[in-house]
Design a protein around this motif. Structure first.
Motif, PDB file in Angstrom:
ATOM      1  N   THR A   1       6.393  -0.571  -4.264  1.00 42.32           N
ATOM      2  CA  THR A   1       6.230  -0.654  -2.846  1.00 42.32           C
ATOM      3  C   THR A   1       5.005  -0.918  -2.542  1.00 42.32           C
ATOM      4  O   THR A   1       4.477  -1.934  -1.613  1.00 42.32           O
ATOM      5  CB  THR A   1       6.880   0.279  -2.021  1.00 42.32           C
ATOM      6  OG1 THR A   1       8.361   0.304  -2.194  1.00 42.32           O
ATOM      7  CG2 THR A   1       6.646   0.046  -0.685  1.00 42.32           C
ATOM      8  N   PHE A   2       3.784  -0.137  -3.304  1.00 45.60           N
ATOM      9  CA  PHE A   2       2.512  -0.167  -2.830  1.00 45.60           C
ATOM     10  C   PHE A   2       1.947  -0.708  -4.040  1.00 45.60           C
ATOM     11  O   PHE A   2       2.361  -0.467  -5.309  1.00 45.60           O
ATOM     12  CB  PHE A   2       2.148   1.293  -2.704  1.00 45.60           C
ATOM     13  CG  PHE A   2       2.736   1.888  -1.140  1.00 45.60           C
ATOM     14  CD1 PHE A   2       2.325   1.376  -0.218  1.00 45.60           C
ATOM     15  CD2 PHE A   2       3.811   2.759  -1.371  1.00 45.60           C
ATOM     16  CE1 PHE A   2       3.031   1.746   1.019  1.00 45.60           C
ATOM     17  CE2 PHE A   2       4.582   3.175  -0.356  1.00 45.60           C
ATOM     18  CZ  PHE A   2       3.893   2.713   1.017  1.00 45.60           C
ATOM     19  N   SER A   3       0.542  -1.105  -4.076  1.00 46.89           N
ATOM     20  CA  SER A   3      -0.113  -1.535  -5.177  1.00 46.89           C
ATOM     21  C   SER A   3       0.092  -0.602  -6.326  1.00 46.89           C
ATOM     22  O   SER A   3      -0.236   0.729  -6.023  1.00 46.89           O
ATOM     23  CB  SER A   3      -1.578  -1.692  -4.975  1.00 46.89           C
ATOM     24  OG  SER A   3      -1.672  -2.909  -3.677  1.00 46.89           O
ATOM     25  N   PHE A   4       0.114  -1.109  -7.516  1.00 50.09           N
ATOM     26  CA  PHE A   4       0.370   0.030  -8.773  1.00 50.09           C
ATOM     27  C   PHE A   4       0.055  -0.967 -10.178  1.00 50.09           C
ATOM     28  O   PHE A   4       0.493  -2.027 -10.099  1.00 50.09           O
ATOM     29  CB  PHE A   4       1.422   0.564  -8.715  1.00 50.09           C
ATOM     30  CG  PHE A   4       1.951   1.634  -9.790  1.00 50.09           C
ATOM     31  CD1 PHE A   4       1.594   2.893  -9.759  1.00 50.09           C
ATOM     32  CD2 PHE A   4       2.415   1.269 -10.921  1.00 50.09           C
ATOM     33  CE1 PHE A   4       1.644   3.929 -10.602  1.00 50.09           C
ATOM     34  CE2 PHE A   4       2.705   1.989 -11.997  1.00 50.09           C
ATOM     35  CZ  PHE A   4       2.264   3.346 -11.769  1.00 50.09           C
ATOM     36  N   ALA A   5      -0.595  -0.287 -11.040  1.00 46.41           N
ATOM     37  CA  ALA A   5      -0.718  -0.898 -12.381  1.00 46.41           C
ATOM     38  C   ALA A   5      -1.083  -2.523 -11.962  1.00 46.41           C
ATOM     39  O   ALA A   5      -2.332  -2.727 -11.319  1.00 46.41           O
ATOM     40  CB  ALA A   5       0.529  -1.017 -12.971  1.00 46.41           C
TER      41      ALA A   5
ATOM     42  N   ILE B   1       6.688  -3.121   7.857  1.00 46.64           N
ATOM     43  CA  ILE B   1       7.920  -3.446   7.104  1.00 46.64           C
ATOM     44  C   ILE B   1       7.530  -3.700   5.586  1.00 46.64           C
ATOM     45  O   ILE B   1       6.721  -4.574   5.460  1.00 46.64           O
ATOM     46  CB  ILE B   1       8.739  -4.516   7.911  1.00 46.64           C
ATOM     47  CG1 ILE B   1       8.979  -3.963   9.161  1.00 46.64           C
ATOM     48  CG2 ILE B   1      10.160  -4.637   6.997  1.00 46.64           C
ATOM     49  CD1 ILE B   1       9.998  -2.902   9.193  1.00 46.64           C
ATOM     50  N   HIS B   2       8.304  -3.213   4.731  1.00 44.98           N
ATOM     51  CA  HIS B   2       8.384  -3.753   3.188  1.00 44.98           C
ATOM     52  C   HIS B   2       9.597  -4.073   2.704  1.00 44.98           C
ATOM     53  O   HIS B   2      10.535  -3.184   2.627  1.00 44.98           O
ATOM     54  CB  HIS B   2       7.814  -2.395   2.227  1.00 44.98           C
ATOM     55  CG  HIS B   2       6.281  -1.850   2.515  1.00 44.98           C
ATOM     56  ND1 HIS B   2       6.034  -0.685   2.723  1.00 44.98           N
ATOM     57  CD2 HIS B   2       5.247  -2.640   2.834  1.00 44.98           C
ATOM     58  CE1 HIS B   2       4.625  -0.559   3.005  1.00 44.98           C
ATOM     59  NE2 HIS B   2       4.315  -1.890   2.869  1.00 44.98           N
ATOM     60  N   ARG B   3       9.749  -5.199   2.629  1.00 47.48           N
ATOM     61  CA  ARG B   3      11.157  -5.920   2.201  1.00 47.48           C
ATOM     62  C   ARG B   3      11.248  -5.748   0.865  1.00 47.48           C
ATOM     63  O   ARG B   3      10.344  -5.751  -0.210  1.00 47.48           O
ATOM     64  CB  ARG B   3      11.273  -7.245   2.428  1.00 47.48           C
ATOM     65  CG  ARG B   3      11.230  -7.590   4.107  1.00 47.48           C
ATOM     66  CD  ARG B   3      12.310  -7.121   4.773  1.00 47.48           C
ATOM     67  NE  ARG B   3      12.396  -7.116   6.203  1.00 47.48           N
ATOM     68  CZ  ARG B   3      13.168  -6.649   7.051  1.00 47.48           C
ATOM     69  NH1 ARG B   3      14.241  -5.967   6.592  1.00 47.48           N
ATOM     70  NH2 ARG B   3      13.208  -6.843   8.298  1.00 47.48           N
TER      71      ARG B   3
ATOM     72  N   ASN C   1      -1.694  -5.587  -3.749  1.00 46.34           N
ATOM     73  CA  ASN C   1      -1.593  -6.195  -2.265  1.00 46.34           C
ATOM     74  C   ASN C   1      -2.479  -5.374  -1.503  1.00 46.34           C
ATOM     75  O   ASN C   1      -2.148  -4.246  -1.243  1.00 46.34           O
ATOM     76  CB  ASN C   1      -0.079  -6.262  -2.109  1.00 46.34           C
ATOM     77  CG  ASN C   1       0.281  -6.722  -0.651  1.00 46.34           C
ATOM     78  OD1 ASN C   1      -0.695  -6.973   0.038  1.00 46.34           O
ATOM     79  ND2 ASN C   1       1.511  -6.870  -0.417  1.00 46.34           N
ATOM     80  N   PRO C   2      -3.426  -6.150  -1.150  1.00 44.87           N
ATOM     81  CA  PRO C   2      -4.491  -5.408  -0.199  1.00 44.87           C
ATOM     82  C   PRO C   2      -3.823  -4.966   1.085  1.00 44.87           C
ATOM     83  O   PRO C   2      -4.285  -4.145   1.730  1.00 44.87           O
ATOM     84  CB  PRO C   2      -5.556  -6.493   0.177  1.00 44.87           C
ATOM     85  CG  PRO C   2      -4.811  -7.771  -0.222  1.00 44.87           C
ATOM     86  CD  PRO C   2      -3.944  -7.538  -1.421  1.00 44.87           C
ATOM     87  N   GLU C   3      -2.559  -5.592   1.367  1.00 47.67           N
ATOM     88  CA  GLU C   3      -2.044  -5.161   2.560  1.00 47.67           C
ATOM     89  C   GLU C   3      -0.886  -3.911   2.357  1.00 47.67           C
ATOM     90  O   GLU C   3      -0.395  -3.740   3.287  1.00 47.67           O
ATOM     91  CB  GLU C   3      -1.075  -6.233   3.202  1.00 47.67           C
ATOM     92  CG  GLU C   3      -1.992  -7.512   3.478  1.00 47.67           C
ATOM     93  CD  GLU C   3      -2.993  -7.399   4.646  1.00 47.67           C
ATOM     94  OE1 GLU C   3      -2.821  -6.484   5.758  1.00 47.67           O
ATOM     95  OE2 GLU C   3      -4.009  -7.605   4.575  1.00 47.67           O
TER      96      GLU C   3
END
Length: 237
Positions: free
Chosen positions: A24-28, A5-7, A32-34
């Motif tokens: 939503t995902f690691s960027f710049a 789940i991504h809130r 977030n390692p998860e």
């Protein structure tokens, strides 16, 4: 079934004044390692750009990049001479392949543009760079899924260099939907653009998302009129 789940409130956020971007995902600068990627889905950025502003010329390679304008218009230019406007209900695909250089600016000097930019790992590396763009009728996704991107080079939709599908859907409150994997080894990532829905045993609100893999089916109940983006991708390690 595997589930993540991504809130909306937990996403990375960058405020550059002219640009507000949720990651939503690691960027710049957000890491977030998860939340590095979901299978072949690498980036899902939710961007707002002020009038007259944008991203200057910058390079990409070996990535499939999909841009979906939610409101306003986005001006695209690249090193092949392409000069296009991406409007609401337009979808653009870029296969960066061996390398491209492009810029993206708000096409309006006064009105904000809102768009999603999604990156997918390619199936084949170092392909010839390619752009394509298409306008999709929103009436064709009323209470059903409208496939806008697929691996197939036919059928009135855009195609990209990966076994991935992008589908949009606008559903009324009370609608019940079931999704299933497109292929063996595929996962499904459901991003709620607006509204509210019960997905499995989770309640999703605007800009929340759920990713599922190793599943047979996922049931969705629309609590408030909802707009979805569904991305089906291979579950790469």
């Amino acid at each position: 079934m595997n589930k993540i789940i991504h809130r909306a409130a937990d996403r990375g956020f960058a405020d550059h004044g002219w640009l507000k971007s949720h990651h939503t995902f690691s960027f710049a600068n957000y890491y977030n390692p998860e939340s590095i990627h979901f299978g072949a889905l690498r980036v899902l950025n939710d961007d707002q750009v002020k009038g007259g502003m944008g991203f200057g010329a910058h390079p990409h390679d070996n990535m499939e990049i999909v841009s979906i304008v939610l409101d306003g218009a986005l001006a695209h230019k690249d090193n092949t001479g392409r000069d296009k406007i991406i409007n609401k209900n337009d979808v653009q695909i870029m296969s960066a392949g061996t390398g491209i250089v492009h810029s993206e600016f708000n096409a309006s000097k006064t009105e904000e543009v809102k768009f999603l930019q999604i990156w997918v790992f390619p199936k084949y590396r170092n392909v010839q760079p390619r752009y394509d763009q298409q306008t999709f009728d929103p009436a064709q996704r009323y209470n059903k899924w409208q496939v806008v991107v697929s691996p197939e080079q036919s059928g009135g939709k855009l195609w990209l260099n990966q076994d991935a599908w992008f589908s949009l859907g606008n559903f009324d409150a009370g609608e019940k939907i079931t999704i299933t994997p497109k292929q063996q080894g595929q996962g499904s990532y459901l991003f709620l653009i607006s509204g509210e829905a019960k997905v499995g045993d989770e309640i999703l609100h605007e800009r929340d998302a759920i990713g599922v893999s190793e599943y047979e089916q996922l049931d969705i109940e629309v609590n408030k009129a909802a707009e979805f983006l569904l991305i089906d991708v291979p579950m790469l390690q």
